[in-house]
Write a protein that holds these residues in place. Structure first.
Motif, PDB file in Angstrom:
ATOM      1  N   MET A   1      28.702 -21.533  10.669  1.00 36.65           N
ATOM      2  CA  MET A   1      29.218 -22.702  10.146  1.00 36.65           C
ATOM      3  C   MET A   1      28.684 -23.165   8.683  1.00 36.65           C
ATOM      4  SD  MET A   1      28.597 -26.874  11.834  1.00 36.65           S
ATOM      5  CE  MET A   1      29.191 -26.153  13.438  1.00 36.65           C
ATOM      6  N   ARG A   2      29.419 -23.731   7.766  1.00 42.02           N
ATOM      7  CA  ARG A   2      28.942 -24.245   6.335  1.00 42.02           C
ATOM      8  C   ARG A   2      29.197 -25.670   6.232  1.00 42.02           C
ATOM      9  NH1 ARG A   2      31.229 -20.557   1.389  1.00 42.02           N
ATOM     10  NH2 ARG A   2      29.560 -19.221   2.291  1.00 42.02           N
ATOM     11  N   ILE A   3      28.171 -26.296   5.788  1.00 40.12           N
ATOM     12  CA  ILE A   3      28.216 -27.643   5.627  1.00 40.12           C
ATOM     13  C   ILE A   3      27.742 -27.960   4.031  1.00 40.12           C
ATOM     14  CG2 ILE A   3      27.190 -29.914   5.781  1.00 40.12           C
ATOM     15  CD1 ILE A   3      27.163 -29.253   8.684  1.00 40.12           C
ATOM     16  N   LEU A   4      28.557 -28.498   3.268  1.00 42.18           N
ATOM     17  CA  LEU A   4      28.160 -28.955   1.957  1.00 42.18           C
ATOM     18  C   LEU A   4      27.740 -30.511   2.151  1.00 42.18           C
ATOM     19  CD1 LEU A   4      28.624 -28.666  -1.404  1.00 42.18           C
ATOM     20  CD2 LEU A   4      30.595 -29.999  -0.998  1.00 42.18           C
ATOM     21  N   SER A   5      26.311 -30.693   1.845  1.00 45.75           N
ATOM     22  CA  SER A   5      25.592 -31.829   1.892  1.00 45.75           C
ATOM     23  C   SER A   5      25.201 -32.574   0.701  1.00 45.75           C
ATOM     24  CB  SER A   5      24.336 -31.612   2.958  1.00 45.75           C
ATOM     25  OG  SER A   5      23.899 -32.932   3.181  1.00 45.75           O
ATOM     26  N   ILE A   6      25.894 -33.672   0.119  1.00 43.61           N
ATOM     27  CA  ILE A   6      25.726 -34.221  -0.906  1.00 43.61           C
ATOM     28  C   ILE A   6      24.841 -35.778  -0.699  1.00 43.61           C
ATOM     29  CG2 ILE A   6      26.810 -35.264  -2.890  1.00 43.61           C
ATOM     30  CD1 ILE A   6      29.285 -33.849  -2.151  1.00 43.61           C
ATOM     31  N   GLN A   7      23.691 -35.436  -1.049  1.00 42.88           N
ATOM     32  CA  GLN A   7      22.629 -36.519  -0.693  1.00 42.88           C
ATOM     33  C   GLN A   7      21.351 -36.564  -1.697  1.00 42.88           C
ATOM     34  OE1 GLN A   7      22.005 -37.558   3.706  1.00 42.88           O
ATOM     35  NE2 GLN A   7      22.688 -35.731   4.094  1.00 42.88           N
ATOM     36  N   SER A   8      20.606 -37.534  -1.263  1.00 43.99           N
ATOM     37  CA  SER A   8      19.365 -37.651  -2.065  1.00 43.99           C
ATOM     38  C   SER A   8      18.449 -36.412  -1.747  1.00 43.99           C
ATOM     39  CB  SER A   8      18.771 -39.170  -2.116  1.00 43.99           C
ATOM     40  OG  SER A   8      18.337 -39.302  -0.568  1.00 43.99           O
ATOM     41  N   ALA A   9      17.265 -36.434  -2.768  1.00 46.69           N
ATOM     42  CA  ALA A   9      16.224 -35.316  -2.300  1.00 46.69           C
ATOM     43  C   ALA A   9      14.896 -36.015  -2.733  1.00 46.69           C
ATOM     44  CB  ALA A   9      16.444 -34.135  -3.052  1.00 46.69           C
ATOM     45  N   VAL A  10      13.865 -35.765  -1.905  1.00 48.28           N
ATOM     46  CA  VAL A  10      12.481 -36.208  -2.272  1.00 48.28           C
ATOM     47  C   VAL A  10      11.651 -35.056  -2.090  1.00 48.28           C
ATOM     48  CG1 VAL A  10      12.809 -38.618  -1.745  1.00 48.28           C
ATOM     49  CG2 VAL A  10      12.147 -36.924   0.137  1.00 48.28           C
ATOM     50  N   ALA A  11      10.646 -35.043  -2.710  1.00 48.93           N
ATOM     51  CA  ALA A  11       9.587 -33.925  -2.789  1.00 48.93           C
ATOM     52  C   ALA A  11       8.403 -34.144  -1.751  1.00 48.93           C
ATOM     53  CB  ALA A  11       8.578 -33.528  -3.980  1.00 48.93           C
ATOM     54  N   TYR A  12       8.232 -35.482  -1.511  1.00 48.38           N
ATOM     55  CA  TYR A  12       7.284 -35.865  -0.619  1.00 48.38           C
ATOM     56  C   TYR A  12       7.825 -36.540   0.566  1.00 48.38           C
ATOM     57  CZ  TYR A  12       3.146 -38.284   1.628  1.00 48.38           C
ATOM     58  OH  TYR A  12       2.323 -38.861   2.554  1.00 48.38           O
ATOM     59  N   ASP A 104      40.706 -27.568   7.014  1.00 49.99           N
ATOM     60  CA  ASP A 104      40.224 -28.103   8.664  1.00 49.99           C
ATOM     61  C   ASP A 104      38.734 -28.552   8.625  1.00 49.99           C
ATOM     62  OD1 ASP A 104      42.403 -27.058   9.714  1.00 49.99           O
ATOM     63  OD2 ASP A 104      41.451 -25.207  10.312  1.00 49.99           O
ATOM     64  N   ALA A 105      38.231 -28.662   7.221  1.00 48.15           N
ATOM     65  CA  ALA A 105      36.777 -29.390   7.100  1.00 48.15           C
ATOM     66  C   ALA A 105      37.154 -31.014   7.292  1.00 48.15           C
ATOM     67  CB  ALA A 105      36.351 -29.291   5.746  1.00 48.15           C
ATOM     68  N   ILE A 106      36.026 -31.437   8.020  1.00 45.57           N
ATOM     69  CA  ILE A 106      35.849 -33.028   8.136  1.00 45.57           C
ATOM     70  C   ILE A 106      34.922 -33.640   7.131  1.00 45.57           C
ATOM     71  CG2 ILE A 106      36.375 -32.999  10.645  1.00 45.57           C
ATOM     72  CD1 ILE A 106      33.332 -33.655  10.935  1.00 45.57           C
ATOM     73  N   THR A 142      28.940 -42.578  10.620  1.00 46.26           N
ATOM     74  CA  THR A 142      27.555 -42.641  11.489  1.00 46.26           C
ATOM     75  C   THR A 142      26.905 -44.015  11.334  1.00 46.26           C
ATOM     76  OG1 THR A 142      26.415 -41.524  10.183  1.00 46.26           O
ATOM     77  CG2 THR A 142      27.527 -40.281  11.777  1.00 46.26           C
ATOM     78  N   PRO A 143      27.445 -45.299  11.238  1.00 43.89           N
ATOM     79  CA  PRO A 143      26.857 -46.418  11.108  1.00 43.89           C
ATOM     80  C   PRO A 143      25.906 -46.929  12.155  1.00 43.89           C
ATOM     81  CG  PRO A 143      28.934 -47.105  11.899  1.00 43.89           C
ATOM     82  CD  PRO A 143      28.939 -45.522  11.844  1.00 43.89           C
ATOM     83  N   ASN A 144      24.874 -47.552  11.820  1.00 41.07           N
ATOM     84  CA  ASN A 144      24.007 -48.455  12.885  1.00 41.07           C
ATOM     85  C   ASN A 144      24.964 -49.564  12.994  1.00 41.07           C
ATOM     86  OD1 ASN A 144      23.498 -50.455  10.792  1.00 41.07           O
ATOM     87  ND2 ASN A 144      21.617 -49.246  10.337  1.00 41.07           N
ATOM     88  N   GLN A 145      24.372 -50.284  14.063  1.00 41.82           N
ATOM     89  CA  GLN A 145      25.284 -51.537  14.562  1.00 41.82           C
ATOM     90  C   GLN A 145      25.486 -52.371  13.722  1.00 41.82           C
ATOM     91  OE1 GLN A 145      23.538 -53.079  18.130  1.00 41.82           O
ATOM     92  NE2 GLN A 145      25.323 -53.708  19.089  1.00 41.82           N
ATOM     93  N   PHE A 225      24.600 -34.574  14.784  1.00 48.85           N
ATOM     94  CA  PHE A 225      25.707 -34.906  15.497  1.00 48.85           C
ATOM     95  C   PHE A 225      27.049 -34.120  14.723  1.00 48.85           C
ATOM     96  CE2 PHE A 225      29.391 -37.470  16.390  1.00 48.85           C
ATOM     97  CZ  PHE A 225      29.375 -37.622  17.596  1.00 48.85           C
ATOM     98  N   THR A 226      26.765 -34.132  13.510  1.00 48.03           N
ATOM     99  CA  THR A 226      28.148 -33.414  12.763  1.00 48.03           C
ATOM    100  C   THR A 226      28.093 -32.071  12.995  1.00 48.03           C
ATOM    101  OG1 THR A 226      27.961 -34.957  10.888  1.00 48.03           O
ATOM    102  CG2 THR A 226      29.030 -33.098  10.614  1.00 48.03           C
ATOM    103  N   ALA A 227      26.959 -31.583  12.836  1.00 47.77           N
ATOM    104  CA  ALA A 227      26.972 -29.882  13.554  1.00 47.77           C
ATOM    105  C   ALA A 227      27.288 -29.907  15.051  1.00 47.77           C
ATOM    106  CB  ALA A 227      25.531 -29.295  12.865  1.00 47.77           C
TER     107      ALA A 227
END
Length: 283
Positions: A1-12, A104-106, A142-145, A225-227
């Motif tokens: 499986m391969r996922i492209l994940s576009i998000q923030s990153a932190v060192a700590y 077929d990617a989501i 995947t929202p919270n309530q 959940f996605t995976a």
């Protein structure tokens, strides 16, 4: 499986891609992380250092991956916090590019807006971006309530009203919705739930509510959940596995007394969680 994940990153610490990538890799997922910020730590500390990346920066990285043939065979694009229209446009452009090469990617979107205790904590432009442009383009959200209510203009506070809010969200575009941090008066005291809804039905899982606020736990939840959903095709199975893994991660974090998620120490919980929580079909 391969996922492209576009998000923030932190060192700590562990939020964004710094929370999502390692658990996915422990599951055997080939993750291509693209960063939207490179901060020293998450902003909950009140002070941080490091650069924001622009939407053009994100596009350049994704185009470079495309030029290497890396957008073929992608199973999912994953995104979390989006800090501006520029980043949102770049993510939507990346989704379109991926689907050209991998039909077929989501697109799995965690629509980060806020929570019930602190309310909405993103700029108005981001609120509009998420509600009006990003959610309609997503296949899975995947929202919270609280975020579910904000997106749909509803007040989900019982199982029935939460299901109705999910239906309203699905009418906007996404076929699958995972609602995290579900609290309702009819549930036993000291519990918290997650609800997954697909065209095939709706399922809920209940776990003990641990007394801690852990930045990054939503990022881990969305990633796992996605995976699991992509690998099994079963929302019920994905819900059970995700709930077990995230509960053990939070349990270990609480026991450590540390503020940051014990992401590495809990690594066995992603592949072989000991906890088991019953998943109930509710529709």
């Amino acid at each position: 499986m391969r996922i492209l994940s576009i998000q923030s990153a932190v060192a700590y610490g562990h939020v964004g891609n710094s929370a999502a990538v390692f658990p996915l890799q422990r599951l055997g997922v080939d993750v291509m992380p693209v960063y939207t910020v490179c901060f020293s730590n998450h902003t909950g500390y009140g002070a941080w250092r490091g650069p924001l990346l622009s939407g053009d920066d994100v596009r350049e990285v994704v185009m470079g991956i495309e030029e290497r043939g890396g957008l073929a065979g992608v199973d999912a694009v994953l995104s979390g916090y989006q800090g501006s229209d520029s980043i949102g446009d770049a993510i939507l452009d990346a989704v379109a590019r991926v689907k050209q090469h991998s039909p077929d990617a989501i697109y799995a979107c965690d629509p980060v807006l806020g929570n019930a205790k602190s309310g909405c904590h993103v700029a108005p432009e981001v609120q509009n971006l998420i509600r009006d442009r990003v959610v309609p383009a997503a296949d899975l959200i995947t929202p919270n309530q609280f975020e579910l209510g904000f997106i749909t203009g509803t007040t989900p506070d019982t199982l029935e009203s939460t299901l109705a809010s999910v239906d309203a969200a699905r009418a906007l575009g996404p076929s699958t919705v995972l609602v995290t941090s579900v609290e309702r008066p009819e549930a036993p005291e000291g519990t918290i739930e997650m609800l997954a809804v697909t065209p095939e039905g709706a399922w809920i899982v209940q776990t003990p509510h641990l007394p801690l606020k852990a930045n990054g736990s939503g990022d881990v939840t969305a990633a796992l959940f996605t995976a699991h959903l992509r690998s099994t095709g079963s929302a019920a199975d994905a819900l059970a596995s995700t709930a077990a893994s995230v509960f053990e991660l939070l349990e270990r974090t609480l026991a450590s007394g540390e503020r940051e998620l014990q992401l590495v120490a809990a690594q066995e919980s992603y592949v072989a969680p000991r906890a088991r929580f019953a998943v109930e079909r509710v529709r």
